[in-house]
Each structure stands twice: as structure tokens, then as C-alpha cells.
Design a protein around this motif. Structure first.
Motif, short mmCIF file in Angstrom:
data_model
loop_
_atom_site.label_atom_id
_atom_site.label_comp_id
_atom_site.label_asym_id
_atom_site.label_seq_id
_atom_site.Cartn_x
_atom_site.Cartn_y
_atom_site.Cartn_z
N THR A 254 -5.41 47.04 -12.48
CA THR A 254 -4.94 48.25 -11.79
C THR A 254 -3.65 48.78 -12.42
OG1 THR A 254 -3.69 46.98 -10.14
CG2 THR A 254 -5.99 47.50 -9.62
N CYS A 255 -2.92 47.91 -13.13
CA CYS A 255 -1.67 48.35 -13.77
C CYS A 255 -1.94 49.36 -14.88
CB CYS A 255 -0.88 47.16 -14.30
SG CYS A 255 -1.69 46.24 -15.62
N TRP A 258 -1.97 52.71 -13.35
CA TRP A 258 -0.59 53.07 -13.00
C TRP A 258 0.15 53.53 -14.26
CZ3 TRP A 258 4.17 51.13 -14.55
CH2 TRP A 258 5.28 51.55 -13.79
N ALA A 261 -0.30 57.13 -15.32
CA ALA A 261 0.42 58.16 -14.56
C ALA A 261 1.89 58.27 -14.95
CB ALA A 261 0.31 57.86 -13.06
N GLN A 262 2.35 57.41 -15.89
CA GLN A 262 3.77 57.42 -16.29
C GLN A 262 3.97 58.24 -17.56
OE1 GLN A 262 5.62 55.97 -13.93
NE2 GLN A 262 3.62 55.47 -13.01
N LEU A 298 6.91 47.77 -15.17
CA LEU A 298 5.74 46.94 -14.86
C LEU A 298 6.17 45.51 -15.06
CD1 LEU A 298 2.74 46.42 -14.27
CD2 LEU A 298 2.29 46.76 -16.71
N ASP A 323 6.27 48.92 -5.54
CA ASP A 323 5.00 49.58 -5.84
C ASP A 323 5.08 51.07 -5.51
OD1 ASP A 323 3.93 47.27 -6.73
OD2 ASP A 323 2.61 46.90 -5.04
N GLY A 324 4.85 51.86 -6.53
CA GLY A 324 4.84 53.31 -6.35
C GLY A 324 6.21 53.93 -6.52
N MET A 328 5.74 48.72 -10.65
CA MET A 328 4.58 47.98 -10.19
C MET A 328 4.78 46.51 -10.51
SD MET A 328 0.55 48.64 -11.00
CE MET A 328 -0.69 47.88 -9.93
#
Length: 454
Positions: A254-255, A258, A261-262, A298, A323-324, A328
Motif C-alpha cells: 500500500t506504500c 501512497w 500521491a507524493q 515512509l 498516516d496521511g 506513512m
């Protein structure tokens, strides 16, 4: 009925630790891509961990066709302490020798590639009728240092118990004698003595190997490799599959979403390998340092040693807060894919050799945080030779890397155009070496030819 395989059969034998299993699995993938059959032999304990991790990820397909996962006992029970390296190393040969010999004979093994930390198996495999090669899971410089331990003792740098007598060592990369892996690995004088004596004892078997395979390249370590004529540097080794059938822990993918989106070049990636578990005080300091650094992060976090209920609650609360909003936090990450992601700006690393060469291959600057074994030598490469990172320093009074040090070094590293340029230069050199026509690719083909010859 399918015809029996006529492909040469190679046994690959890693030392039973995550940082040793992973590079040898990467090598195994390369060998089966060239038509060889590989018997990959874990201990029963680690074999179970690998299969459990694959099952949890629903990733059994990660085992490439041609690799056969086998296991032998390690002599310990389920509750025994496998972190006691001295005892573990001492007991392994007695537990593994007979099952290994039986596997070599019953499977008509032509070649055994043994981790250099399993050098005792070279004599065993030769006696069972197999040809043997050694695999260095650390740098060529550390391998050369291992072979020079008798001379270091004769020259009065250390004694036979690993006690440092003279600090300066003339080598590339620069190293203090207290940072010799088998010295720094000893948490007590007795363990240090056992480590050094084990090196002296097992060095006698290394000449049995027809070649030593290194996860490095001629471009990365020309000085060290010049001291090791019987070597095949064919790294940096990289896995082709998204999942690697060698991880002891399930990877949290899932990372990756994430990271998508960075912003490019914005994320601080923090991971300390499979054995790097921070104490509660250092965990808190690192968390605060990442928070005040003001960049998304992360962070691969494993539970602190001896964590109590209060520590567990704090870690869970930090994960929810991070988280968020801040970043993360995951239990384990697909590191190769993380480092290849354009959002990653730098890598806070323990400088294990696998992590170091992966950082080089993907052009990611390092913030170096070594704590034992060969990691200090690898840090010296990064900071003093390649110029692709900077060192994090501990607060001498408290014995931790302070939050302000973390904030300061993150800002310094990410604002240093010279380091970024050198990281990009070494990325190209490492990538070129493993491409067709590159030095490491050529050595891989030489290895395959050697394994096919006999």
C-alpha cells in the motif's frame, strides 16, 4: 509424461539471515533465467517464514520456475534465540552437515554456491562430489578485510581476541580498526573473541572455492577487487519480479500507492533492515526528528526490543497520527520498488550492503546510520569514496541520534546539489554495469558458463 530435466543443478546455500537470503535469491533468479536449475536451501525455521510471508501476500507465484525451495534443520528449537550469532554459528555445522550431504548426493548436485559465512560447507560439498563456489554477501572491501585478519593480528592492529591495539588501517574505504566487522559485531569481549577466531578458522576453506561471486561491480570497488583475483563481481543484483521469494516478512505494498500521491523528490525513506530494531528512546527521537524535518516520510518500523505495553500504545498512536498527515508507517516495504520510485528523495539507512548497493543502483542519496558489522565500512564508501551521502552522528551524552541532528542532516542532504549529482553519476555507472555489454553482465555470463562446464 514430462521428460526429466537435463539442466545443470546448482545448490545455493545462504547463511540463515534475511540479509543473506535476499541477495542469494536474486542470484538464483539470474541463474534460472539462463537455464540452470537451482535448489535453494534455507533452514527449516526460515523456510517456514518465507512460505508464510508468501502465503500472506498471496504471492506463491513469486518463486520462479527452476528454483526449488528446500530446507534442512539448524539445530535449534522454535523458542531458541537465533540472534545469538556466536552460538548459532558454532552449532550450525553439526546440525546441517549430514542433511546437506544427503541432499547433494540424492539430487545429483553439480555445484554448490555457499555464502561466505557458511564457508565450512565448501569442504563438505567437495567431499560429497560437488564443485564449489563462494558468495560474498558483503562488499569486496570487507571480503578482502576478512582474508587479511591474520595479517592485522601479525601487524599488531588487533589481537586474536579482537582487542584493538592500533586504530588506523590503510585501506579503501578508510576504516578505524574498531569498525572491523568481527570486532564491532562483538557485544561482549567473549563474543568478539569467538567472532575473530571463527574468521581465522573458516578462512582456511575459502581457497576451496573455484571462484568468489560478489554483489558489487568493478566500477564500484576497483581497489578492493584488485586484491581479490579469483572473484566475479556481477552486481548490483536486482530482482526482476515484483515480489521476491526470500523475504521473511510480508511486504506492505500500500506504500507504493501512497508514494504515487507524493511530489517527485520529496519523501524521506527510513528503513534499518531486518535486524535493525531501535530502542524506545531512539524511536521517539527519530519520530520527532522526522516530524520537525517537515517532509513526507515512509518509515519501516519494527517493534522496539523489549517493548512494553506503553511503548506499543505509543507506536500505534504515532502510526495513526503519521498516516496521511505526516507520512506513512509500515511494518515491511518492497524496498527495491520504493527506492526506484521518483517520489523518494533520500534513504535513512543502516548501510547494510544490500541496502547500500540498492541505494547506489537507484541514485538515492543516503543518510547513514550504521550500528554493527560491515555497516561502518559501507558508510565509509558512501561518505568518503562515492560521495553519495552523509553521516548521522550520535549525541555522545545520551547515546542517541537526536531529533535536531536528523532535521539538520535531512535539510543538508536534500539541499546538496553535489551529492545529488554524484548519486546520479553512480546510478548510471551501476546501471551500465548490469546491462548487456557491462562488466557485471559479462561476469554473470562467465559464471553461467563455468556452472555449465562441469
Amino acid at each position: 509424461m514430462a521428460a526429466a530435466t537435463t539442466q545443470p543443478r546448482v545448490m545455493v546455500l545462504p547463511f540463515p539471515a534475511q540479509g543473506h537470503v535476499i541477495p542469494l535469491m536474486k542470484l538464483s533468479q539470474k541463474l534460472v533465467e539462463h537455464g540452470l536449475e537451482v535448489d535453494f536451501v534455507n533452514t527449516e525455521f526460515n523456510h517456514g517464514r518465507v512460505l508464510e510471508a508468501l502465503a500472506e501476500e498471496e504471492g506463491a507465484e513469486a518463486i520462479p520456475r527452476g528454483i526449488h525451495m528446500l530446507s534442512v534443520p539448524d539445530g535449534l528449537g522454535p523458542a531458541d534465540d537465533r540472534a545469538d550469532i556466536g552460538k548459532f554459528v558454532k552449532d550450525l555445522p553439526a546440525a546441517m552437515s549430514a542433511p546437506l550431504q544427503e541432499l547433494i548426493r540424492s539430487r545429483e548436485t553439480k555445484w554448490v554456491i555457499a555464502d561466505v559465512s557458511m564457508s565450512w560447507a565448501l569442504e563438505l560439498a567437495s567431499a560429497a562430489g560437488a564443485c564449489v563456489a563462494s558468495f560474498s554477501t558483503y562488499s569486496a572491501a570487507v571480503f578482502a578485510l576478512r582474508l587479511s585478519v591474520p595479517k592485522l593480528i601479525a601487524d599488531g592492529v588487533i589481537d586474536g581476541s579482537g582487542i584493538v591495539k592500533r586504530h588506523r588501517i590503510q585501506q579503501v574505504p578508510p576504516l578505524d580498526a574498531a569498525e572491523i566487522p568481527w570486532v564491532s559485531l562483538g557485544s561482549t569481549p567473549e563474543r568478539r573473541r569467538i567472532n575473530v577466531q571463527n574468521v581465522l578458522r573458516t578462512n582456511q576453506w575459502i581457497p576451496l572455492a573455484e571462484t568468489v561471486i560478489c554483489n558489487t561491480s568493478m566500477e564500484m570497488e576497483p581497489d578492493a577487487l584488485s586484491l581479490l583475483p579469483n572473484t566475479l563481481p556481477l552486481g548490483p543484483l536486482v530482482a526482476r519480479k515484483s515480489r521476491l521469494a526470500g523475504s521473511f516478512l510480508p511486504e506492505d505494498e500500500t506504500c507504493l500507492a501512497w508514494l504515487d500521491a507524493q511530489a517527485p523528490g520529496s519523501v524521506v525513506y527510513v528503513a534499518f533492515g531486518s535486524t535493525g530494531v531501535l530502542g524506545a528512546a531512539q524511536l521517539q527521537e527519530l519520530a520527532d526528528g522526522l516530524a520537525i524535518a517537515g517532509r513526507p516520510f515512509l518509515w519501516v518500523v519494527r517493534r522496539p526490543a523489549g517493548a512494553g505495553e506503553e511503548d506499543e500504545e505509543w507506536l500505534d498512536a504515532f502510526r495513526r497520527r503519521a498516516d496521511g498527515a505526516l507520512g506513512m508507517v509500515v511494518g515491511w516495504a518492497p524496498q527495491q520498488r520504493v527506492l526506484a520510485h521518483p517520489a523518494v528523495a533520500c534513504f535513512v539507512s543502516h548501510c547494510g550492503w544490500n541496502s547500500t548497493v540498492e541505494g547506489v543502483l537507484h541514485g538515492v542519496p543516503l543518510l547513514c546510520w550504521p550500528y554493527f558489522a560491515d555497516q561502518f565500512c559501507n558508510q565509509s564508501y558512501v561518505c568518503n569514496v562515492w560521495g553519495t551521502g552523509v553521516k548521522l552522528c550520535r549525541d555522545e551524552g545520551r547515546g542517541v541520534v537526536a531529533k535536531e541532528e536528523i532535521r539538520h542532516k535531512v535539510a543538508r542532504l536534500l539541499g546538496d546539489g553535489v551529492v545529488k549529482a554524484r548519486a546520479a553519476m553512480w546510478k548510471k555507472a551501476a546501471s551500465d554495469s548490469i546491462r548487456e555489454g557491462g562488466s557485471s553482465h559479462g561476469n554473470l555470463l562467465k559464471l553461467v558458463e563455468l556452472l555449465r562446464e562441469q
